[in-house]
Design an enzyme around this catalytic site. Structure first.
Site, PDB file in Angstrom:
ATOM      1  N   ALA A   9       0.416  -1.327  -0.551  1.00  0.00           N
ATOM      2  CA  ALA A   9       0.318   0.061   0.145  1.00  0.00           C
ATOM      3  C   ALA A   9       1.238   1.328   0.196  1.00  0.00           C
ATOM      4  CB  ALA A   9      -0.990   0.246   1.129  1.00  0.00           C
ATOM      5  N   TYR A 183      19.785   1.493   9.826  1.00  0.00           N
ATOM      6  CA  TYR A 183      18.646   1.202   8.519  1.00  0.00           C
ATOM      7  C   TYR A 183      19.675   0.510   7.502  1.00  0.00           C
ATOM      8  CZ  TYR A 183      16.189   2.189   4.081  1.00  0.00           C
ATOM      9  OH  TYR A 183      15.874   2.050   2.747  1.00  0.00           O
TER      10      TYR A 183
END
Length: 372
Positions: A9, A183
């Protein structure tokens, strides 16, 4: 093929979904609609009846088992993405990125399935600094810039062997990974998990290392990632546009439609199995240059200003060597930066004006001594 898109999404996921639907694929999306990314926590109306949506977190094992039923291929996009934010949400980033990927492969290792292909969305950040050329030592890969260097405004890396000036060159996939942020470390962990487990399970896997992806549909509300989104909001609000360091740090900006093309090539081409490929435009653009392009495209009144501030974990230069993906998958980026920025700006101006969250995000980093 029946395709599961984790994080489907989101920005890249929706663009990929539209393209795969046109090809006749059946799409299932697993997404938790994270509020940091999604203002409207639902699919667009024209996708609601065309895809199967499982509204759940990628860390939910039961949801993963449900999502994998009768699926032929997986595009694994779900991840937390803010480099600076990752430096103080360490356990969370590890949980969502590394551990959830481990759980995905654990499910495949311990239950019947029909998965033949997995495509992982990885990141250029795993390289840390990109490749450089030294006049004496040839191609070199400098380490992360230290806090002492940054505090002294020594922006450019030097040769790790002789300390001389070096010049950025395209970074190939064979470059030694040197993550400079949490990250980046979690994305590299994802790569190993997918590659090793996929090989042992007889599943074709492809790792795509995305450069800076941009385009219509990206989140305009996440202050931790997406410099084009962050800049566009401040330009529209007539606010100052602070540029870190000296503004000459560079990135490789690749349009989302080119990224979708690369994913589809990886899904459909057996030559991609076992491969790791850079996905970018293959050209460096300075942050100051891209900021000025956005000001022009959006009709802004305030020009960007160089602040000499810096963030720990940021890199100086990295842009993609596309030789491998051009040769094996026949990939060629189609959207020029000028054309892409014009289209992005046109879309931005059609969207509601978001609140600016950059100052608040930067204050959080300063409080934690991760930004000057």
């Amino acid at each position: 093929m029946n395709i599961l898109i984790t994080g489907g999404a989101g920005f890249i996921g929706q663009n990929l979904t539209y393209s795969l639907l046109k090809r006749g694929f059946k799409i299932r999306i697993l997404d938790n609609f994270s509020p940091q990314i999604h203002v409207i926590r639902d699919l667009p109306d024209d996708l609601v009846d065309q895809v199967e949506l499982i509204r759940a977190d990628v860390r939910d094992r039961a949801a993963l088992i449900q999502a994998l039923a009768d699926i032929d291929g997986i595009v694994h996009l779900a991840a937390e993405t803010g480099t600076a934010q990752s430096m103080y949400q360490i356990a969370h980033y590890n949980d969502v990125n590394s551990q959830a990927t481990a759980q995905l492969m654990d499910v495949l290792a311990n239950a019947p399935h029909s998965i033949k292909k997995i495509v992982l969305a990885s990141s250029r950040s795993i390289y840390g600094e990109g490749a450089y050329d030294c006049k004496v030592h040839g191609i070199v890969y400098p380490g992360a810039r230290s806090a002492v260097q940054l505090k002294s405004h020594q922006w450019d890396p030097v040769c790790p062997h002789c300390g001389d000036v070096i010049t950025a060159i395209p970074t190939p996939e064979v470059a030694r990974p040197s993550p400079a942020s949490i990250y980046a470390a979690t994305k590299y962990a994802q790569e190993d998990l997918i590659r090793i487990a996929g090989d042992s399970l007889g599943i074709g896997t492809t790792i795509l290392r995305f450069q800076n992806v941009y385009g219509a549909g990206q989140s305009l509300n996440n202050p931790y990632t997406g410099i084009l989104s962050i800049f566009s909001t401040r330009i529209r609000r007539g606010m100052s546009l602070p540029i870190f360091e000296d503004g000459q740090e560079s990135r490789d900006f690749v349009h989302v439609s080119d990224v979708v093309c690369a994913i589809e090539l990886a899904l459909l081409n057996d030559a991609a199995n076992g491969g790791t490929f850079n996905v970018g435009a293959g050209e460096p653009t300075s942050v100051l240059q891209i900021a000025n392009m956005l000001v022009d495209a959006l009709g802004g009144k305030v020009r960007p200003g160089v602040t000499a501030q810096y963030r720990l974990g940021d890199i100086r230069h990295c842009y993609a060597d596309l030789s491998e993906i051009r040769t094996k998958l026949k990939f060629e980026p189609q959207i020029s930066l000028i054309k892409g920025i014009e289209a992005f700006a046109s879309w931005v101006l059609s969207q509601p004006l978001p609140e600016d969250g950059l100052d608040k995000a930067n204050e959080e980093l300063k409080k934690r001594k991760m930004m000057s």
